[in-house]
Design an enzyme around this catalytic site. Structure first.
Site, PDB file in Angstrom:
ATOM      1  N   LYS A  31      64.633 -86.220  32.197  1.00 33.88           N
ATOM      2  CA  LYS A  31      64.712 -86.895  30.895  1.00 33.88           C
ATOM      3  C   LYS A  31      65.717 -86.167  30.041  1.00 33.88           C
ATOM      4  O   LYS A  31      66.058 -84.997  30.271  1.00 33.88           O
ATOM      5  CB  LYS A  31      63.334 -86.923  30.201  1.00 33.88           C
ATOM      6  CG  LYS A  31      62.746 -85.547  29.884  1.00 33.88           C
ATOM      7  CD  LYS A  31      63.234 -84.865  28.620  1.00 33.88           C
ATOM      8  CE  LYS A  31      62.557 -83.539  28.370  1.00 33.88           C
ATOM      9  NZ  LYS A  31      63.189 -82.765  27.274  1.00 33.88           N
ATOM     10  N   ASP A  81      55.290 -82.242  27.696  1.00 35.63           N
ATOM     11  CA  ASP A  81      56.337 -83.114  28.234  1.00 35.63           C
ATOM     12  C   ASP A  81      55.861 -83.918  29.438  1.00 35.63           C
ATOM     13  O   ASP A  81      56.601 -84.793  29.913  1.00 35.63           O
ATOM     14  CB  ASP A  81      57.559 -82.286  28.659  1.00 35.63           C
ATOM     15  CG  ASP A  81      58.487 -81.982  27.493  1.00 35.63           C
ATOM     16  OD1 ASP A  81      58.197 -82.439  26.372  1.00 35.63           O
ATOM     17  OD2 ASP A  81      59.495 -81.294  27.714  1.00 35.63           O
TER      18      ASP A  81
END
Length: 275
Positions: free
Chosen positions: A7, A139
């Site tokens: 990401k 995350d």
């Protein structure tokens, strides 16, 4: 087998320090098709091992005790509630650069949850998997969703966002410069942004350069000016938008066309891929 993806953070604002010592954030997570590969195999019944899950990591060296690896921790987290899970060997092929701010370790952990759920038919819903993932790291939940999302809290409060960068090229440069997240946070002065990143990313990409900010750049760049130089070089090469991801040290740029990075950034991890 599963293929954990990376990401980037499209904007990252550290808005306040929490009483528990963590920080509340505002950021937009965007999935990037840089991939690891993860597979698991049951241990033979007579395999001489003192652990229920071991791991072999190949291609990119990962420091630390294997039992502290997030993949192994994900196994143990589910093993607590599903004691019938067999002993396993895990093989992780690393393609996502480490210590880059691209979520590789978090993605691997979430991939393990997804893989175990599928392979051993645990019947967990997406929300249940997210609830497990947040126990492994802030995350991690985004990699259960694997779609663009606006994040608040410590990064675990996710709202899907209708953002599509299809057709853009993303260039990624990760120099061999470790950035300690704890130190990056220590130098930040939390503040609310004038405009939320969730609003900015829905504007044309051409407007992002003037408005979309990663607060960690102000904290990290003075200590590692080489990172600021890489960002500036990406703009010189034609990036419409460039930024650091997370607390670094990877930087990325959005380009209209494919660009060959290797000659400009020798001895660094580089890739340019179409989104």
């Amino acid at each position: 087998m599963r293929f954990p993806i990376a990401k980037v953070n499209l904007g990252l604002n550290v808005v306040e320090r929490r009483p528990d010592g963590y920080h509340n954030l505002q950021t937009v997570f965007y999935p990037v098709p840089i991939k690891d590969a993860l597979e698991v195999f049951p241990m033979m019944k007579d395999f001489p091992s003192e652990v229920n899950c071991d791991i072999k990591v190949t291609n990119i060296h990962v420091e630390g005790d294997e039992q502290r690896n997030l993949v192994v921790r994900a196994y143990h987290l589910l093993k607590q509630d599903f004691p019938a899970l067999p002993r396993l060997h895990a093989h992780l092929y690393k393609g996502i650069p480490t210590q880059a701010g691209m979520g590789g370790g978090s993605s691997d952990a979430s991939a393990m949850l997804l893989l175990l759920n599928e392979q051993f038919q645990l019947g967990l819903t997406e929300q249940q998997l997210i609830d497990y993932a947040v126990k492994l790291g802030a995350d991690c939940p985004i990699f259960i969703m694997n779609r663009p999302a606006y994040a608040e809290g410590i990064g675990e409060q996710l709202t899907p966002i209708n953002l599509d960068l299809k057709g853009w090229y993303m260039a990624v440069v990760r120099p061999d410069i470790p950035v300690a997240t704890k130190e990056a946070y220590a130098r930040i002065i939390p503040q609310m942004p004038q405009k939320c990143c969730r609003e900015i990313v829905l504007q044309p990409v051409e407007t992002w350069k003037e408005e979309l900010v990663n607060d960690f750049e102000a904290s990290v760049f003075p200590v590692h000016p080489e990172l600021a130089d890489i960002k500036e070089k990406l703009y010189q090469l034609g990036a419409v938008y460039a930024a650091m991801s997370g607390s670094g040290s990877a930087l990325f740029g959005l380009f209209r066309e494919h660009i060959d990075l290797k000659e400009h950034f020798p001895d660094m991890f580089t890739t340019c891929l179409q989104l």
